[in-house]
Structures are given as C-alpha cells and as structure tokens.
Design a protein around this motif. Structure first.
Motif, mmCIF file in Angstrom:
data_model
loop_
_atom_site.group_PDB
_atom_site.id
_atom_site.type_symbol
_atom_site.label_atom_id
_atom_site.label_comp_id
_atom_site.label_asym_id
_atom_site.label_seq_id
_atom_site.Cartn_x
_atom_site.Cartn_y
_atom_site.Cartn_z
ATOM 1 N N UNK A 270 6.311 -12.998 -4.099
ATOM 2 C CA UNK A 270 4.900 -13.185 -3.510
ATOM 3 C C UNK A 270 4.133 -13.178 -4.951
ATOM 4 N N UNK A 271 4.068 -12.748 -5.770
ATOM 5 C CA UNK A 271 2.723 -12.308 -6.964
ATOM 6 C C UNK A 271 3.766 -11.599 -7.696
ATOM 7 N N UNK A 272 2.658 -11.686 -9.399
ATOM 8 C CA UNK A 272 3.482 -10.681 -9.928
ATOM 9 C C UNK A 272 2.956 -9.039 -9.646
ATOM 10 N N UNK A 273 1.731 -9.308 -9.539
ATOM 11 C CA UNK A 273 1.195 -7.828 -8.576
ATOM 12 C C UNK A 273 1.603 -7.873 -7.420
ATOM 13 N N UNK A 274 1.730 -6.358 -6.651
ATOM 14 C CA UNK A 274 1.277 -6.224 -5.135
ATOM 15 C C UNK A 274 0.079 -6.153 -4.281
ATOM 16 N N UNK A 275 0.317 -5.874 -3.237
ATOM 17 C CA UNK A 275 -0.765 -5.162 -2.948
ATOM 18 C C UNK A 275 -0.380 -3.834 -2.167
ATOM 19 N N UNK A 276 -0.693 -2.790 -2.359
ATOM 20 C CA UNK A 276 -0.158 -1.525 -1.651
ATOM 21 C C UNK A 276 -0.594 -1.082 -0.115
ATOM 22 N N UNK A 277 0.243 -0.913 0.833
ATOM 23 C CA UNK A 277 -0.403 -0.178 2.087
ATOM 24 C C UNK A 277 0.387 1.053 2.418
ATOM 25 N N UNK A 278 -0.711 1.944 2.108
ATOM 26 C CA UNK A 278 0.188 3.148 2.864
ATOM 27 C C UNK A 278 0.803 3.342 4.310
ATOM 28 N N UNK A 279 1.650 3.926 4.354
ATOM 29 C CA UNK A 279 2.311 4.460 5.179
ATOM 30 C C UNK A 279 2.991 5.967 5.437
ATOM 31 N N UNK A 280 2.055 6.100 7.029
ATOM 32 C CA UNK A 280 2.570 7.508 7.367
ATOM 33 C C UNK A 280 3.421 8.233 8.100
ATOM 34 N N UNK A 281 4.234 8.980 7.521
ATOM 35 C CA UNK A 281 5.391 8.726 9.077
ATOM 36 C C UNK A 281 5.828 10.812 9.474
ATOM 37 N N UNK A 282 5.805 11.039 10.287
ATOM 38 C CA UNK A 282 6.233 12.180 10.425
ATOM 39 C C UNK A 282 7.553 12.037 11.347
ATOM 40 N N UNK A 283 8.133 12.788 11.133
ATOM 41 C CA UNK A 283 9.800 12.872 11.513
ATOM 42 C C UNK A 283 9.803 14.218 12.310
ATOM 43 N N UNK A 284 10.828 14.697 13.325
ATOM 44 C CA UNK A 284 11.401 16.695 13.375
ATOM 45 C C UNK A 284 12.171 16.598 13.723
ATOM 46 N N UNK A 285 12.752 17.826 13.158
ATOM 47 C CA UNK A 285 13.996 18.169 12.651
ATOM 48 C C UNK A 285 15.310 17.382 13.864
ATOM 49 N N UNK A 286 15.095 17.788 15.390
ATOM 50 C CA UNK A 286 16.446 16.993 16.033
ATOM 51 C C UNK A 286 16.217 16.209 15.901
ATOM 52 N N UNK A 287 15.754 14.481 14.933
ATOM 53 C CA UNK A 287 15.941 13.363 14.772
ATOM 54 C C UNK A 287 15.030 12.743 15.592
ATOM 55 N N UNK A 288 13.798 13.027 15.923
ATOM 56 C CA UNK A 288 12.869 12.084 16.317
ATOM 57 C C UNK A 288 11.856 11.179 15.132
ATOM 58 N N UNK A 289 11.554 10.572 15.706
ATOM 59 C CA UNK A 289 10.477 10.058 14.890
ATOM 60 C C UNK A 289 9.039 10.131 15.726
ATOM 61 N N UNK A 290 7.975 10.348 15.190
ATOM 62 C CA UNK A 290 6.728 9.951 15.592
ATOM 63 C C UNK A 290 6.448 8.078 15.022
ATOM 64 N N UNK A 291 5.949 7.610 15.893
ATOM 65 C CA UNK A 291 5.133 5.981 15.480
ATOM 66 C C UNK A 291 4.490 6.380 14.289
ATOM 67 N N UNK A 292 5.305 5.267 12.957
ATOM 68 C CA UNK A 292 4.001 5.720 11.447
ATOM 69 C C UNK A 292 2.598 5.631 12.191
ATOM 70 N N UNK A 293 1.992 5.029 11.075
ATOM 71 C CA UNK A 293 0.401 5.490 11.153
ATOM 72 C C UNK A 293 -0.030 4.501 9.794
ATOM 73 N N UNK A 294 -0.982 3.683 9.457
ATOM 74 C CA UNK A 294 -0.178 2.304 8.663
ATOM 75 C C UNK A 294 -1.852 2.486 8.291
ATOM 76 N N UNK A 295 -2.185 2.929 6.976
ATOM 77 C CA UNK A 295 -3.921 2.715 6.469
ATOM 78 C C UNK A 295 -3.565 1.249 5.374
ATOM 79 N N UNK A 296 -4.477 0.517 5.800
ATOM 80 C CA UNK A 296 -4.741 -0.934 5.109
ATOM 81 C C UNK A 296 -5.440 -1.237 4.256
ATOM 82 N N UNK A 297 -5.840 -1.878 2.678
ATOM 83 C CA UNK A 297 -6.639 -1.784 1.804
ATOM 84 C C UNK A 297 -7.463 -3.209 2.664
ATOM 85 N N UNK A 298 -8.589 -2.371 3.229
ATOM 86 C CA UNK A 298 -9.648 -3.218 3.959
ATOM 87 C C UNK A 298 -10.523 -2.798 4.501
ATOM 88 N N UNK A 299 -11.574 -3.388 4.244
ATOM 89 C CA UNK A 299 -13.169 -1.792 4.994
ATOM 90 C C UNK A 299 -13.049 -2.188 6.161
#
Length: 596
Positions: free
Chosen positions: A122-151
């Motif tokens: 898309x470009x020379x440099x990209x824009x970063x979006x942070x994703x926070x994930x949480x997983x459990x030891x039994x194999x389950x995953x909590x839906x992710x949480x996004x942090x967007x570079x926006x006001x």
C-alpha cells in the motif's frame, strides 16, 4: 551464544588453531593465513553443519533470559498456583502485537536469473494498529481488542472483525493505562472472574499494565496479575511462542488478497480489523494455544522446561559476586607443573582422573607416616602434575604417561585463541531506569509499593511544595497527604501548616493567580497584601517591566482567594539605578511562575 562465525572467520580460526598446536600445514594455509575452502566444506559435512541466516536478537533479550530471572518467574507462578488452586481453565495470557497497513510480501514465482522481483504494497511505510489478544490454557481465545491511531473511536472501524471484538482510539495507536482498563473490563465481561473463582492473567510489565487503577480493578474482580521478566516474552509468552508466529503470515496473505481484489486502492486502518478477521481462525486454534502454554512451562506447570543450554546466551554478562569467601569454603586450586604431590597410598594423578582427594600440595616431600589432612579438592585441579619425589607406595611414571602429559600441557584450545565474549564489571552509578522483574501485581505488598511510587511521581508534578502535600490519588479518588523523603528536613519545615513562613499578613508580597474568562485559564502577578481576611486577602498588584524582573506598583486592587495565593515571596529589594527608578525586585528565580 548468538556470536556465530562466518566462513572467513572459521577458516582463520582453523589456521590459528593448527599453527598454535604445531601441526603440519599445507603451503596454501601458510600463504593465505587461513584454511582452504575445501577443508571447510569437508569439516561442515563431517559435523553436519550448515550456513544459516540468523535472526536479529537484541542484547537485552539475549542477556535477560537467564536462570535467575526465569527461576524467579516460576517461583512466583508456583506460589500463585498453590495459594489460589488454579486449574487449566483459570490460566490466561495477554499480549499485544502490531498490525500494519503495509504487509510483508510473500514469495512469488519468477523466471530464473531475474534479480529484481517486486510485489505491491500500500505504501512505503504503514500505519500501526495495536491488537491485544487474550488466550486460555484450555485452548480458548477471548475476542481481540483493537487500539486505532485516531482521536475518536468509531464503531465502523471494527467492520468484519472477529465476533465480540472491542476497540478504542489513541493518537499514537499504542496501549495506554486508560485503554488497558477497558481491556480488563472486556476480559471480565467474557470470562466473569470473581473473588470466589479467581483467574490468573500473565502479561509483560509494560507501564500501561501496572497502573494503580488497573491493579485495583483486577483485585476487585478476582484477577491475579503476574508479570513475566522484561525481554523474555520470546520464551515465556504463550502468544509470542505459538500464536503470533503463524498469525502474521496469514495476515500478510489476507493483505495481498485484498490488494488483488481492490486494484489501485491502498489499505487503511479501517480495513485492518476485517483482515484480522480472515486470519484469526487459522492461527488462534486450540492446538496452537495449548502448545504455547505447554512449551513455556506455564500449564501444565514445569519449572524445568528450560535447561542450561537455553541460558547459554546470557553467560556473556555473568559476573562474579562481590562476596568474601567463608572460612569453610575451599576454592579450586590449579597446580603448576613444578609442584610436587605427596600422598600415603594414592598413585600419581593421571589425565584420566576426574577428582583428587588427598593432602594439601606442597613443594617438598613428606614421609608416609605424616598425617593426612581432611581437605577435599574439586575436579578443577590440573591433571598434568610432575612430581619431584614419590613415596614408597607410589609407582613411578611410565614414559608413555610422560609423553601424554607433555602433549596435554602444550595443547592450545580454540577457546584460548578466540575466547567467548565477556562483559566487564557493572558500573553501579545508581542512574538509569529501575530494573524490572517478575511480580505478582495484585499481591498486597506489591500493590502498596506501586501506590507509594505513584504518589511520589504525582507530587513531583507540582511546582509549589505546599500544593504537593495534597494530591489526588487516582486509585481511591480521595485527597491524601503525600509521603516523600523523611530525611529532607527542609521539605517538612516548608510544608508545615503551622509554619509562620506560610501565614500571609498585611504587607507581605505574594504571587497571586488571576483567572480569565475560562476557569482553567489564569495568569500570575506579583501583589502586596493590604488586608488579610478569613477567606482570602485584599491586594494591590505590581506591574512587571519586560524583559527584566523589575516591578512597579499599579493602581489595580482586587480580592484574592486563599487557594489562588500561589506562594509567598521574600521581602523585595529596591533597584536604585537610574534606568529602573527605584523599582523592586526579588532575589529569587521567578521565571518558573510566568509572571505578567
């Protein structure tokens, strides 16, 4: 140890090793001062070696993953398991990763011999979006949480994201303390921990994770926060070990498909959530998650997951402890070849011996009837020993043993020619950031320590020392007196409410704050107190003559509330120079108050 050798360095080391041990060298070796390429190929083939492209590893990662830090983490983990009785269904891991709008291109089929092969991004440099994930030891995953570079966050930013996802916005696109509170609320909503059924959440010790409000929220809802040592996430973080690795290629492929289906368009941050939704089911699988917890030794618990070979990289910074040996401590002794050895029944040591138990070495002979000391020596004693005399029970050394001793004595190892890297003594100057460690954040002692550190930091933000005594504690929402260094007597004296230096009376000079139209705006002025009232003082203002710090009295008077009296000034001095005409000035620095 992450200090590998390239072809040329290996060939030079082979030549130096052969020359140091007086081996017969080929003419080409002596001319080029290195071994031949054919010899290196044969050597690599015999020992099953190959030339690999190493992965860049920071010095912090290589040295921080050491036995002390890892043992401390597993000790905290074990004590937490024993105290709360956590099962596999109660153990979780949290970690962030960055998703960019410019993917890493994959391989492409191209003609042989073509040197440059391109692929669209898309470009020379990209824009970063942070994703926070949480997983459990039994194999389950909590839906992710996004942090967007926006006001401001908008719901359409989560278009086609994994079901149940949530988001927030920050101008930097990074995780912050306020956003992490929302992440914990997101976790509480899906897993419903409580004090009767607590959950363990392992995470790194980023500053956004250890805020007072986050620790208090976790403790109130039965979440035990356990941090891993700094720079060890590549070994102790299940998400980093087994999930994010396969996830990134799937995300890059999703980005490539999007660019093919949308020719001439560029990826935006609003498309990132949908692209993650495509890659999410392939990487966040129960198999990958369970393997991540198992390989890190978190669940099932295994404190012996990592052996000495895993800690070899950290030996670069191993330093001896500054300790005085105890009287009962006996260190390894290296005997020179000229030292004689006497014993009652033991034979002369040979190169095959692994330990020596006998008397203290001496340079003279003793008789067989002498008492034998009880000191025991370690196996580090040099096996090459030449005796000047032997007792009657000791057999005389054979010619073959003498020849073997001379060979071993003159042997030069590759480690002597090219020793392993070692750091010098650590400089203990007391400066720099405080060293991090594994912590149970929700334990009472750690929580109290964090609160005290937070109060000290908040107090430093205030320029007026009297105001710093009362600061709002964000963890409780109440005003508390801040406890600073008790050894600073000047602080205690100046902050004493009964001290006359803070009693404002008629004739005193103060710095008064005058508010503007908006309550948060205001300017500071020098003023003299005309009358001291119950709720404030009546003052007459002085005018500053810029750019100097000289002041002349004005005709403006006003009432100033006690809270707007910023500080009390010392008695002024008069400037008798002609250009200032008797204006007053103060023998202190006033620039920090931005006076008008």
């Amino acid at each position: 140890m992450h200090y590998g050798l390239v072809f040329t360095d290996t060939r030079k080391l082979a030549y130096e090793f052969a020359a140091a041990n007086n081996k017969q060298l080929l003419p080409n070796w002596s001319e080029e001062k290195m071994a031949e390429k054919e010899w290196l190929r044969s050597f690599m083939k015999r020992h099953k070696l190959s030339l690999r492209q190493p992965e860049a590893t920071s010095l912090s990662r290589a040295t921080s993953f050491n036995k002390f830090n890892v043992d401390k983490f597993f000790s905290d983990l074990k004590s937490t398991y024993e105290k709360f009785g956590f099962g596999p269904e109660d153990v979780y891991n949290l970690d962030e990763t960055g998703l960019t709008t410019v993917q890493k291109p994959g391989k492409a089929v191209s003609p042989c011999g073509q040197k440059q092969v391109g692929k669209i991004t898309s470009a020379e440099r990209g824009t970063l979006v942070t994703v926070c994930a949480i997983i459990g030891s039994t194999g389950k995953a909590v839906p992710p949480f996004f942090v967007f570079p926006h006001v401001h966050f908008q719901d359409h930013m989560l278009h086609n994201a994994p079901p149940g996802s949530r988001g927030a916005a920050h101008t930097s696109g990074w995780m912050t303390g306020d956003i992490f509170l929302s992440v914990l609320e997101h976790f509480i909503k899906h897993e419903r921990p409580c004090k009767e059924k607590p959950k363990l959440l392992t995470l790194d010790n980023h500053e956004s994770h250890i805020s007072i409000r986050a620790v208090s929220l976790a403790k109130e809802n039965g979440i035990v926060l356990l941090t891993i040592p700094p720079h060890t996430s590549h070994k102790l973080q299940p998400l980093d070990v087994a999930v994010y690795g396969p996830f990134k290629p799937y995300y890059n492929k999703a980005c490539e498909r999007w660019l093919i289906n949308h020719p001439g368009q560029t990826l935006r941050i609003y498309d990132v959530a949908g692209l993650m939704g495509e890659a999410y089911p392939f990487a966040f699988t129960p198999d990958n998650i369970i393997k991540g917890f198992k390989s890190t030794g978190i669940m099932p618990f295994n404190g012996e997951t990592f052996g000495e070979a895993d800690f070899l990289c950290s030996s670069v910074t191993d330093r001896p402890l500054d300790q005085v040996p105890s009287p009962n401590h006996v260190s390894a002794i290296h005997l020179e070849p000229s030292t004689s050895w006497t014993s009652v029944t033991d034979p002369v040591p040979s190169t095959s011996s692994t330990s020596v138990t006998g008397p203290v070495p001496s340079t003279s002979c003793t008789s067989p009837n002498d008492p034998v000391p009880s000191t025991s020596f370690s196996s580090d004693i040099d096996p090459v020993l030449s005796s000047s005399c032997t007792s009657e029970s000791n057999p005389a050394p054979s010619p073959s043993n003498e020849k073997q001793s001379q060979t071993v004595e003159n042997f030069v190892s590759p480690e002597i020619l090219k020793p392993f890297p070692k750091c010098g003594p650590r400089k203990r100057d007391g400066r720099g950031r405080k060293k991090g460690e594994s912590l149970i954040l929700t334990s009472s002692p750690i929580k109290v320590r964090l609160e005290e550190e937070f109060r000290v930091r908040e107090a430093k933000k205030f320029k007026n020392r009297k105001t710093a005594r009362l600061a709002l504690d964000s963890s409780s929402g109440e005003s508390e007196q801040l406890v600073l260094d008790d050894s600073d007597s000047s602080w205690n004296e100046e902050c004493d409410d009964d001290d006359d230096s803070y009693k404002i009376e008629a004739g005193d000079f103060i710095i008064a704050k005058v508010h503007g139209v908006r309550k948060e705006s205001g300017r500071n002025f020098v003023a003299v107190v005309k009358e001291s009232l119950r709720s404030g003082v009546q003052v007459t203002f002085y005018k500053r003559h810029l750019p100097s710090t000289r002041f002349s009295i004005s005709n403006e008077s006003a009432f100033v509330a006690t809270a707007d009296a910023v500080t009390k000034l010392p008695r002024p001095l008069k400037d008798l120079r002609q250009r200032y005409g008797g204006m007053i000035y103060f023998n202190i620095d006033l620039y920090e108050y931005s006076l008008r």
